[in-house]
Design a protein around this motif. Structure first.
Motif, PDB file in Angstrom:
ATOM      1  N   THR A 183       0.835  -1.210   0.000  1.00  0.00           N
ATOM      2  CA  THR A 183       0.000   0.000   0.000  1.00  0.00           C
ATOM      3  C   THR A 183       0.862   1.250   0.000  1.00  0.00           C
ATOM      4  OG1 THR A 183      -1.766  -1.188   1.165  1.00  0.00           O
ATOM      5  CG2 THR A 183      -1.836   1.220   1.233  1.00  0.00           C
ATOM      6  N   ALA A 184       1.930   1.236   0.789  1.00  0.00           N
ATOM      7  CA  ALA A 184       2.849   2.376   0.787  1.00  0.00           C
ATOM      8  C   ALA A 184       3.458   2.576  -0.593  1.00  0.00           C
ATOM      9  CB  ALA A 184       3.942   2.171   1.836  1.00  0.00           C
ATOM     10  N   ALA A 185       3.851   1.492  -1.244  1.00  0.00           N
ATOM     11  CA  ALA A 185       4.444   1.588  -2.579  1.00  0.00           C
ATOM     12  C   ALA A 185       3.437   2.144  -3.579  1.00  0.00           C
ATOM     13  CB  ALA A 185       4.954   0.222  -3.024  1.00  0.00           C
ATOM     14  N   ALA A 186       2.204   1.642  -3.526  1.00  0.00           N
ATOM     15  CA  ALA A 186       1.172   2.120  -4.448  1.00  0.00           C
ATOM     16  C   ALA A 186       0.849   3.590  -4.211  1.00  0.00           C
ATOM     17  CB  ALA A 186      -0.087   1.267  -4.291  1.00  0.00           C
ATOM     18  N   SER A 187       0.986   4.042  -2.978  1.00  0.00           N
ATOM     19  CA  SER A 187       0.647   5.420  -2.633  1.00  0.00           C
ATOM     20  C   SER A 187       1.593   6.437  -3.268  1.00  0.00           C
ATOM     21  CB  SER A 187       0.654   5.589  -1.111  1.00  0.00           C
ATOM     22  OG  SER A 187      -0.310   4.747  -0.503  1.00  0.00           O
ATOM     23  N   HIS A 188       2.787   5.998  -3.633  1.00  0.00           N
ATOM     24  CA  HIS A 188       3.721   6.911  -4.297  1.00  0.00           C
ATOM     25  C   HIS A 188       3.157   7.440  -5.614  1.00  0.00           C
ATOM     26  CE1 HIS A 188       7.489   7.032  -1.988  1.00  0.00           C
ATOM     27  NE2 HIS A 188       7.172   5.811  -1.574  1.00  0.00           N
ATOM     28  N   ALA A 189       2.211   6.712  -6.196  1.00  0.00           N
ATOM     29  CA  ALA A 189       1.572   7.216  -7.419  1.00  0.00           C
ATOM     30  C   ALA A 189       0.898   8.559  -7.161  1.00  0.00           C
ATOM     31  CB  ALA A 189       0.564   6.201  -7.948  1.00  0.00           C
ATOM     32  N   ARG A 216       1.319  12.056  -9.240  1.00  0.00           N
ATOM     33  CA  ARG A 216       0.162  12.728  -9.847  1.00  0.00           C
ATOM     34  C   ARG A 216       0.059  14.189  -9.401  1.00  0.00           C
ATOM     35  NH1 ARG A 216      -4.127   8.041  -8.213  1.00  0.00           N
ATOM     36  NH2 ARG A 216      -3.196   6.330  -9.450  1.00  0.00           N
ATOM     37  N   ALA A 217       0.617  14.497  -8.251  1.00  0.00           N
ATOM     38  CA  ALA A 217       0.478  15.849  -7.691  1.00  0.00           C
ATOM     39  C   ALA A 217       1.650  16.757  -8.006  1.00  0.00           C
ATOM     40  CB  ALA A 217       0.287  15.770  -6.176  1.00  0.00           C
ATOM     41  N   LEU A 218       2.857  16.192  -8.170  1.00  0.00           N
ATOM     42  CA  LEU A 218       4.069  16.997  -8.295  1.00  0.00           C
ATOM     43  C   LEU A 218       4.920  16.536  -9.474  1.00  0.00           C
ATOM     44  CD1 LEU A 218       5.065  16.869  -4.519  1.00  0.00           C
ATOM     45  CD2 LEU A 218       4.165  18.889  -5.705  1.00  0.00           C
ATOM     46  N   ASN A 219       5.484  17.502 -10.176  1.00  0.00           N
ATOM     47  CA  ASN A 219       6.375  17.185 -11.286  1.00  0.00           C
ATOM     48  C   ASN A 219       7.586  18.126 -11.244  1.00  0.00           C
ATOM     49  OD1 ASN A 219       7.324  16.056 -13.699  1.00  0.00           O
ATOM     50  ND2 ASN A 219       6.350  17.674 -14.905  1.00  0.00           N
ATOM     51  N   PRO A 220       8.824  17.558 -11.136  1.00  0.00           N
ATOM     52  CA  PRO A 220       9.132  16.133 -11.049  1.00  0.00           C
ATOM     53  C   PRO A 220       8.931  15.609  -9.629  1.00  0.00           C
ATOM     54  CG  PRO A 220      11.151  17.386 -10.948  1.00  0.00           C
ATOM     55  CD  PRO A 220      10.049  18.388 -11.186  1.00  0.00           C
TER      56      PRO A 220
END
Length: 325
Positions: free
Chosen positions: A241-247, A251-255
């Motif tokens: 879940t922690a790994a998936a949350s990095h998405a 999605r919010a910040l670039n880079p």
């Protein structure tokens, strides 16, 4: 948008200083006893403490507190004060003669932003933030913006970052929530949304010229996140879940997740609501749904942290404590 404390039993305390050369602070997430946790680090420049202990192959599965702090690696000293509070209150991994509190921590880089490079979070600040969290009531409001670990946070090395939080409740009754400390090299990915308004603290016309913001000294940045849920998860499921949350960060910040970022996501599961595990298909759908929601609330928490950023004032020479009665 909700907050991390929509997960029953979760409490948050902030302590900060912004006087006499200080511009930094500590945020402590205090879960209920027995909370399972793990972590996933995807930034290239992390400053962390006790993250190896949260690996699914390690001995412990329970997390007593999570510390988010300023001060870069120096600020990790604040975790000692959190451990002291936990020990005094009997929280920790039982060993002969007492307990060893499991207190993972991660730090943002804010050194010198108040004018004094040596002004960094201390063990006493960690202790005070934990006591502030413990003194809160169930479901309390969480301080947002330039509080706690977000006190000296910056965005794109030009604009104020800060603390943000968000939550969602699934049809199953599972609550998924996130708290983010946004101190990123990246800038917000802005597009029309019925949920999130553009941050009033940013001039979005200038954000179209990001090359102007990326010049100068080497960047040192981090987005720190705590995801929490009332679902029953084991350590391996918390790790995924922690790994998936990095998405949600991407999605919010670039880079995001750059060599100079310390992007770190902790996941806490308090175990109040069982997922549908009636068969393998049901188990997979339940976990995918939860993890997709986690990425969504991380994105919202980050944008909330940007939108909430604003100056705060505190009497000179005193700690500013947000989260205490």
């Amino acid at each position: 948008m909700g907050s991390l404390t929509d997960v029953p039993g979760i409490r948050v305390g902030h302590v900060q200083r912004h006087d006499a050369g200080w511009l930094t602070g500590v945020t402590v997430v205090l879960p209920p006893p027995g909370t399972v946790g793990s972590v996933d680090v995807q930034g290239g420049g992390p400053a962390t403490h006790e993250t190896d202990a949260l690996d699914p192959t390690s001995l412990v599965s329970v997390v007593d507190a999570v510390v988010l702090t300023g001060g870069s690696a120096y600020g990790l000293a604040s975790a000692g004060g959190v451990q002291r509070w936990c020990e005094e209150n009997g929280r920790g991994f039982a060993v002969p003669g007492g307990v060893v509190p499991i207190v993972p921590a991660a730090a943002i880089f804010d050194l010198g932003r108040g004018g004094d490079f040596s002004a960094r979070p201390t063990p006493d600040m960690g202790y005070a933030a934990t006591a502030a969290a413990a003194g809160e009531k169930e479901g309390h409001d969480v301080g947002r913006g330039n509080v706690g670990a977000g006190t000296g946070a910056l965005l794109g090395r030009t604009f104020k970052g800060g603390v943000g939080t968000a939550s969602v409740t699934l049809d199953s009754g599972v609550v998924v929530a996130a708290l983010a400390v946004v101190n990123a090299l990246g800038l917000p990915i802005v597009h029309p949304s019925p949920v999130v308004e553009p941050a009033k603290t940013l001039d979005f016309d200038r954000l179209n010229h990001r090359e102007d913001k990326l010049k100068g000294p080497a960047p040192l940045n981090t987005t720190l996140v705590v995801v929490a849920t009332n679902a029953v998860l084991d350590v391996a499921e918390c790790k995924r879940t922690a790994a998936a949350s990095h998405a949600g960060i991407a999605r919010a910040l670039n880079p995001s997740h750059t060599l100079a970022d310390g992007d770190t996501v902790f996941c806490l599961a308090t175990g109040g609501v069982a997922l549908d595990r009636s068969d393998e298909t049901a188990r997979q759908i339940s976990l995918i749904t939860l993890q997709s929601a986690a990425a969504d609330v991380v994105r919202l928490a980050i944008l909330d942290g940007v939108a909430s950023a604003e100056p705060v004032s505190t009497p000179a020479g005193d700690y500013g404590v947000y989260g205490a009665e």
